[in-house]
Design a protein around this motif. Sequence first.
Motif, PDB file in Angstrom:
ATOM      1  N   SER A 100     -13.028  -0.997  10.824  1.00 54.30           N
ATOM      2  CA  SER A 100     -13.466  -1.007  12.224  1.00 54.30           C
ATOM      3  C   SER A 100     -13.715  -2.439  12.695  1.00 54.30           C
ATOM      4  N   THR A 101     -13.865  -2.590  14.000  1.00 53.29           N
ATOM      5  CA  THR A 101     -14.235  -3.896  14.537  1.00 53.29           C
ATOM      6  C   THR A 101     -15.620  -4.314  14.043  1.00 53.29           C
ATOM      7  N   ARG A 102     -16.526  -3.336  13.912  1.00 55.31           N
ATOM      8  CA  ARG A 102     -17.855  -3.668  13.389  1.00 55.31           C
ATOM      9  C   ARG A 102     -17.760  -4.243  11.990  1.00 55.31           C
ATOM     10  N   ALA A 103     -16.884  -3.667  11.146  1.00 60.44           N
ATOM     11  CA  ALA A 103     -16.714  -4.187   9.786  1.00 60.44           C
ATOM     12  C   ALA A 103     -16.215  -5.624   9.822  1.00 60.44           C
ATOM     13  N   LYS A 104     -15.297  -5.905  10.741  1.00 61.92           N
ATOM     14  CA  LYS A 104     -14.792  -7.283  10.876  1.00 61.92           C
ATOM     15  C   LYS A 104     -15.930  -8.235  11.218  1.00 61.92           C
ATOM     16  N   GLU A 105     -16.777  -7.815  12.160  1.00 63.89           N
ATOM     17  CA  GLU A 105     -17.868  -8.679  12.594  1.00 63.89           C
ATOM     18  C   GLU A 105     -18.945  -8.803  11.526  1.00 63.89           C
ATOM     19  N   ASP A 106     -19.320  -7.680  10.912  1.00 64.76           N
ATOM     20  CA  ASP A 106     -20.390  -7.702   9.917  1.00 64.76           C
ATOM     21  C   ASP A 106     -20.023  -8.543   8.697  1.00 64.76           C
ATOM     22  N   GLU A 107     -18.742  -8.501   8.321  1.00 64.16           N
ATOM     23  CA  GLU A 107     -18.292  -9.239   7.147  1.00 64.16           C
ATOM     24  C   GLU A 107     -17.666 -10.583   7.504  1.00 64.16           C
ATOM     25  N   ASP A 108     -17.670 -10.911   8.797  1.00 66.42           N
ATOM     26  CA  ASP A 108     -17.117 -12.180   9.269  1.00 66.42           C
ATOM     27  C   ASP A 108     -15.686 -12.384   8.752  1.00 66.42           C
ATOM     28  N   LEU A 109     -14.853 -11.343   8.922  1.00 67.31           N
ATOM     29  CA  LEU A 109     -13.475 -11.402   8.437  1.00 67.31           C
ATOM     30  C   LEU A 109     -12.602 -12.177   9.404  1.00 67.31           C
ATOM     31  N   TRP A 167      -8.662  -9.072   8.282  1.00 65.73           N
ATOM     32  CA  TRP A 167      -8.904  -7.782   8.921  1.00 65.73           C
ATOM     33  C   TRP A 167      -7.595  -7.039   9.162  1.00 65.73           C
ATOM     34  N   ALA A 168      -6.551  -7.768   9.560  1.00 67.83           N
ATOM     35  CA  ALA A 168      -5.248  -7.143   9.808  1.00 67.83           C
ATOM     36  C   ALA A 168      -4.702  -6.483   8.541  1.00 67.83           C
ATOM     37  N   LYS A 169      -4.987  -7.056   7.385  1.00 63.88           N
ATOM     38  CA  LYS A 169      -4.547  -6.436   6.135  1.00 63.88           C
ATOM     39  C   LYS A 169      -5.230  -5.093   5.931  1.00 63.88           C
ATOM     40  N   ARG A 170      -6.515  -5.051   6.234  1.00 64.25           N
ATOM     41  CA  ARG A 170      -7.238  -3.782   6.109  1.00 64.25           C
ATOM     42  C   ARG A 170      -6.709  -2.749   7.106  1.00 64.25           C
ATOM     43  N   VAL A 171      -6.494  -3.195   8.337  1.00 66.46           N
ATOM     44  CA  VAL A 171      -5.969  -2.284   9.354  1.00 66.46           C
ATOM     45  C   VAL A 171      -4.588  -1.785   8.943  1.00 66.46           C
ATOM     46  N   GLY A 172      -3.767  -2.683   8.386  1.00 60.42           N
ATOM     47  CA  GLY A 172      -2.443  -2.292   7.934  1.00 60.42           C
ATOM     48  C   GLY A 172      -2.496  -1.241   6.836  1.00 60.42           C
ATOM     49  N   ARG A 173      -3.410  -1.409   5.891  1.00 63.10           N
ATOM     50  CA  ARG A 173      -3.548  -0.404   4.833  1.00 63.10           C
ATOM     51  C   ARG A 173      -3.988   0.937   5.413  1.00 63.10           C
ATOM     52  N   ARG A 225      -7.714  -6.002  23.631  1.00 66.13           N
ATOM     53  CA  ARG A 225      -7.538  -7.178  24.492  1.00 66.13           C
ATOM     54  C   ARG A 225      -7.064  -8.387  23.694  1.00 66.13           C
ATOM     55  N   LYS A 226      -7.283  -8.350  22.378  1.00 62.50           N
ATOM     56  CA  LYS A 226      -6.902  -9.470  21.527  1.00 62.50           C
ATOM     57  C   LYS A 226      -5.781  -9.074  20.571  1.00 62.50           C
ATOM     58  N   ALA A 227      -4.937  -8.150  21.019  1.00 64.49           N
ATOM     59  CA  ALA A 227      -3.885  -7.607  20.159  1.00 64.49           C
ATOM     60  C   ALA A 227      -2.987  -8.689  19.576  1.00 64.49           C
ATOM     61  N   GLY A 228      -2.756  -9.743  20.327  1.00 64.50           N
ATOM     62  CA  GLY A 228      -1.876 -10.800  19.847  1.00 64.50           C
ATOM     63  C   GLY A 228      -2.394 -11.521  18.619  1.00 64.50           C
ATOM     64  N   LYS A 229      -3.694 -11.410  18.370  1.00 61.55           N
ATOM     65  CA  LYS A 229      -4.286 -12.100  17.227  1.00 61.55           C
ATOM     66  C   LYS A 229      -4.108 -11.337  15.914  1.00 61.55           C
ATOM     67  N   PHE A 230      -3.856 -10.009  15.994  1.00 63.61           N
ATOM     68  CA  PHE A 230      -3.781  -9.252  14.740  1.00 63.61           C
ATOM     69  C   PHE A 230      -2.586  -8.323  14.610  1.00 63.61           C
ATOM     70  N   LEU A 231      -2.058  -7.790  15.711  1.00 66.77           N
ATOM     71  CA  LEU A 231      -0.926  -6.866  15.574  1.00 66.77           C
ATOM     72  C   LEU A 231       0.285  -7.511  14.902  1.00 66.77           C
ATOM     73  N   PRO A 232       0.618  -8.762  15.216  1.00 67.41           N
ATOM     74  CA  PRO A 232       1.774  -9.368  14.525  1.00 67.41           C
ATOM     75  C   PRO A 232       1.544  -9.555  13.020  1.00 67.41           C
TER      76      PRO A 232
END
Length: 254
Positions: free
Chosen positions: A167-176, A181-187, A209-216
């Motif tokens: 989740s986005t919260r996991a990204k923020e809490d773990e400062d990923l 984070w994209a690797k986790r989302v991909g899995r 809104r920040k799709a360009g930072k992780f979708l690629p």
Amino acid sequence: MDVFGVDIGGSGIKGAPVDLGRGEIAEERFKVLTPHPATPDAVADCVRQVVRHFGRPVGQVGVTFPGVVVGGTTRTAANVDKSWIGRDAAGLLGEQLGTPVTVLNDADAAGLAEMTHGAGRGRTGTVVVLTFGTGIGSAVFIDGRLVPNTELGHLELQGHDAETRASTRAKEDEDLSWSRWAKRVGRYLAHVEMLFSPELFVIGGGVSRKAGKFLPLIEGVSAEVVPAQLENNAGIVGAAMAASAAPSAPSSAA
């Protein structure tokens, strides 16, 4: 009178009147912080604040909820107080607002909006809409028809509840970083793809809104992966759509 959509989240409760023809909010949305603990009465008061903020006559109201909703009753409660479980949410909110209220799963609402007005419009086959935020919500569509309350954010992923890892919260809490984070989302997407074989993933929630930072950076997924077009307003729009389509009764639900 206006049809309103209100989106209850783990961190904020936001809403606005909705232009159903265009699939857009009609005014800038208003948001309040989700109370802690997020009990039914406390959340209902916040929903009332959001709707009354606009100072306009209220017709039907659609409200999203982060959990399973059946017949207006909340069956599970993710990221809100567990006292919601088994509660007649449509009745409670209808009493607070004095108008018919339709309650549905938050991701289902976002999915309805994206399939009608956004990235899923005109798509057939299996489409999975995922909302990333405090948790992970999911809406599954087969040839445009919703399979409600799928709650795929709670699939087990590498021994964990998926939303605690991706989740986005996991990204923020773990400062990923975005790449980690994209690797986790991909899995996670690969796991969902194995189960449902969708032709399309639509990625929603505020992070869209920040799709360009992780979708690629997402790898290992065969399906097309696109950002939600309605971004973080999809839940509000979808809630209003569901309210407009429901019978005019306080306990009506999608």
